[in-house]
Write a protein that holds these residues in place. Structure first.
Motif, mmCIF file in Angstrom:
data_model
loop_
_atom_site.group_PDB
_atom_site.id
_atom_site.type_symbol
_atom_site.label_atom_id
_atom_site.label_comp_id
_atom_site.label_asym_id
_atom_site.label_seq_id
_atom_site.Cartn_x
_atom_site.Cartn_y
_atom_site.Cartn_z
ATOM 1 N N ASN A 67 67.415 52.734 5.713
ATOM 2 C CA ASN A 67 67.676 54.039 5.099
ATOM 3 C C ASN A 67 66.671 55.114 5.511
ATOM 4 N N ASN A 68 65.567 54.695 6.138
ATOM 5 C CA ASN A 68 64.497 55.650 6.418
ATOM 6 C C ASN A 68 64.160 55.843 7.888
ATOM 7 N N VAL A 69 64.752 55.063 8.772
ATOM 8 C CA VAL A 69 64.555 55.260 10.210
ATOM 9 C C VAL A 69 65.906 55.193 10.903
ATOM 10 N N GLU A 70 66.017 55.868 12.041
ATOM 11 C CA GLU A 70 67.291 55.928 12.766
ATOM 12 C C GLU A 70 67.281 55.164 14.088
ATOM 13 N N ASN A 71 66.132 55.032 14.725
ATOM 14 C CA ASN A 71 66.098 54.463 16.076
ATOM 15 C C ASN A 71 66.200 52.946 16.121
ATOM 16 N N VAL A 72 66.014 52.288 14.994
ATOM 17 C CA VAL A 72 66.129 50.826 14.934
ATOM 18 C C VAL A 72 66.878 50.468 13.650
ATOM 19 N N LYS A 73 67.762 49.487 13.760
ATOM 20 C CA LYS A 73 68.499 48.996 12.596
ATOM 21 C C LYS A 73 68.351 47.484 12.532
ATOM 22 N N LEU A 74 68.161 47.005 11.322
ATOM 23 C CA LEU A 74 68.024 45.578 11.073
ATOM 24 C C LEU A 74 69.342 45.060 10.525
ATOM 25 N N VAL A 75 69.848 43.991 11.121
ATOM 26 C CA VAL A 75 71.096 43.387 10.665
ATOM 27 C C VAL A 75 70.881 41.893 10.485
ATOM 28 N N LYS A 76 71.541 41.341 9.499
ATOM 29 C CA LYS A 76 71.421 39.905 9.247
ATOM 30 C C LYS A 76 72.130 39.152 10.369
ATOM 31 N N ALA A 77 71.442 38.173 10.938
ATOM 32 C CA ALA A 77 72.007 37.382 12.024
ATOM 33 C C ALA A 77 73.102 36.466 11.488
ATOM 34 N N ALA A 78 74.162 36.339 12.256
ATOM 35 C CA ALA A 78 75.220 35.394 11.905
ATOM 36 C C ALA A 78 74.661 33.978 12.022
ATOM 37 N N PRO A 79 75.118 33.065 11.177
ATOM 38 C CA PRO A 79 74.639 31.683 11.273
ATOM 39 C C PRO A 79 74.815 31.137 12.693
ATOM 40 N N GLY A 80 73.785 30.474 13.175
ATOM 41 C CA GLY A 80 73.843 29.875 14.502
ATOM 42 C C GLY A 80 73.487 30.809 15.639
ATOM 43 N N THR A 81 73.199 32.092 15.338
ATOM 44 C CA THR A 81 72.805 33.023 16.399
ATOM 45 C C THR A 81 71.303 33.250 16.332
ATOM 46 N N ARG A 82 70.739 33.612 17.444
ATOM 47 C CA ARG A 82 69.300 33.848 17.548
ATOM 48 C C ARG A 82 68.949 35.167 16.866
ATOM 49 N N ALA A 83 67.862 35.145 16.123
ATOM 50 C CA ALA A 83 67.380 36.348 15.457
ATOM 51 C C ALA A 83 66.003 36.697 15.988
ATOM 52 N N GLU A 84 65.756 37.985 16.137
ATOM 53 C CA GLU A 84 64.443 38.435 16.595
ATOM 54 C C GLU A 84 63.381 38.309 15.510
ATOM 55 N N ILE A 85 63.788 38.432 14.250
ATOM 56 C CA ILE A 85 62.844 38.358 13.128
ATOM 57 C C ILE A 85 63.209 37.166 12.251
ATOM 58 N N GLN A 86 62.268 36.246 12.131
ATOM 59 C CA GLN A 86 62.435 35.066 11.280
ATOM 60 C C GLN A 86 61.616 35.265 10.010
ATOM 61 N N LEU A 87 62.279 35.195 8.855
ATOM 62 C CA LEU A 87 61.580 35.316 7.575
ATOM 63 C C LEU A 87 61.536 33.948 6.910
ATOM 64 N N VAL A 88 60.343 33.539 6.481
ATOM 65 C CA VAL A 88 60.136 32.204 5.936
ATOM 66 C C VAL A 88 59.341 32.313 4.639
ATOM 67 N N ALA A 89 59.778 31.602 3.600
ATOM 68 C CA ALA A 89 59.020 31.538 2.353
ATOM 69 C C ALA A 89 57.883 30.536 2.526
ATOM 70 N N THR A 90 56.671 30.941 2.133
ATOM 71 C CA THR A 90 55.504 30.065 2.222
ATOM 72 C C THR A 90 54.737 30.118 0.904
ATOM 73 N N THR A 91 53.731 29.259 0.784
ATOM 74 C CA THR A 91 52.926 29.229 -0.440
ATOM 75 C C THR A 91 51.642 30.032 -0.324
ATOM 76 N N GLY A 92 51.265 30.456 0.867
ATOM 77 C CA GLY A 92 50.008 31.189 1.066
ATOM 78 C C GLY A 92 50.180 32.681 0.870
ATOM 79 N N TRP A 93 49.308 33.443 1.563
ATOM 80 C CA TRP A 93 49.394 34.888 1.537
ATOM 81 C C TRP A 93 50.420 35.355 2.557
ATOM 82 N N PRO A 94 51.084 36.482 2.298
ATOM 83 C CA PRO A 94 52.036 37.016 3.273
ATOM 84 C C PRO A 94 51.338 37.313 4.599
#
Length: 193
Positions: A67-94
């Motif tokens: 909603n705040n930038v125009e030159n890049v858009k983030l989209v959820k990857a379809a299952p089984g496709t490669r994603a540039e950004i991997q988000l993982v839940a962990t127990t430590g600090w972000p």
């Protein structure tokens, strides 16, 4: 409903029929300053399938950037496709890879529950860590109005929206339909105070 206008041409007997489209259907021209070509927008796919418990925060963080930038858009990857950004839940600090992540590249975001346990807002954490992948370093210490001030803004800070300077830097990183010519930094930034 389209409206038809009949124009008579003075030099010929021919008539031309033009269709006037409502404003909502106006065709964008390449010269229009408010029109961004779909080809000029960098699309980065993200995968939050390993971020159990963070889905709503990730969706809100992604929406804040979209909603705040125009030159890049983030989209959820379809299952089984490669994603540039991997988000993982962990127990430590972000923590996250410092980008800018490019199409076909790789960025990691670790959504650390230790920060949540200490009272930090999940959506702010997600948006902040994604900001690292988009090429933004920390601005600590900093005010709550700066998304990249992270945990230094305190546990009462819920702001998940990048400020004007942060938005402008991401826009530069992805200007003209390509990720920045500056190489991605690649360091892992841990967001503990």
């Amino acid at each position: 409903m389209p409206h038809y206008i009949r124009l008579g041409l003075a030099s010929t007997a021919a008539a031309v029929m033009l269709t006037a489209l409502p404003a909502a259907h106006a065709v964008a021209t390449p010269d229009s300053p408010t029109t961004k070509s779909a080809a000029a927008v960098v699309t980065l796919r993200y995968d939050d399938s390993r971020a159990s418990g963070w889905e709503a925060a990730v969706a809100a963080g992604v929406a804040s950037w979209n909603n705040n930038v125009e030159n890049v858009k983030l989209v959820k990857a379809a299952p089984g496709t490669r994603a540039e950004i991997q988000l993982v839940a962990t127990t430590g600090w972000p923590q996250a890879t410092l980008g800018p992540v490019r199409p076909g590249g790789r960025g990691i975001v670790q959504l650390g529950s230790q920060a949540v346990t200490q009272g930090h807002d999940k959506t702010r954490i997600a948006a902040h860590e994604i900001g690292h992948n988009l090429g933004l370093p920390d601005t600590k210490p900093g005010p709550c109005s700066q998304l990249m001030s992270g945990s230094s803004a305190g546990t009462s800070c819920k702001n998940a929206v990048p400020d004007a300077a942060e938005q402008a830097r991401v826009e530069r990183n992805y200007a003209n339909g390509a990720a920045s010519r500056v190489p991605a930094d690649g360091r892992i930034l841990v967001d503990a105070r």
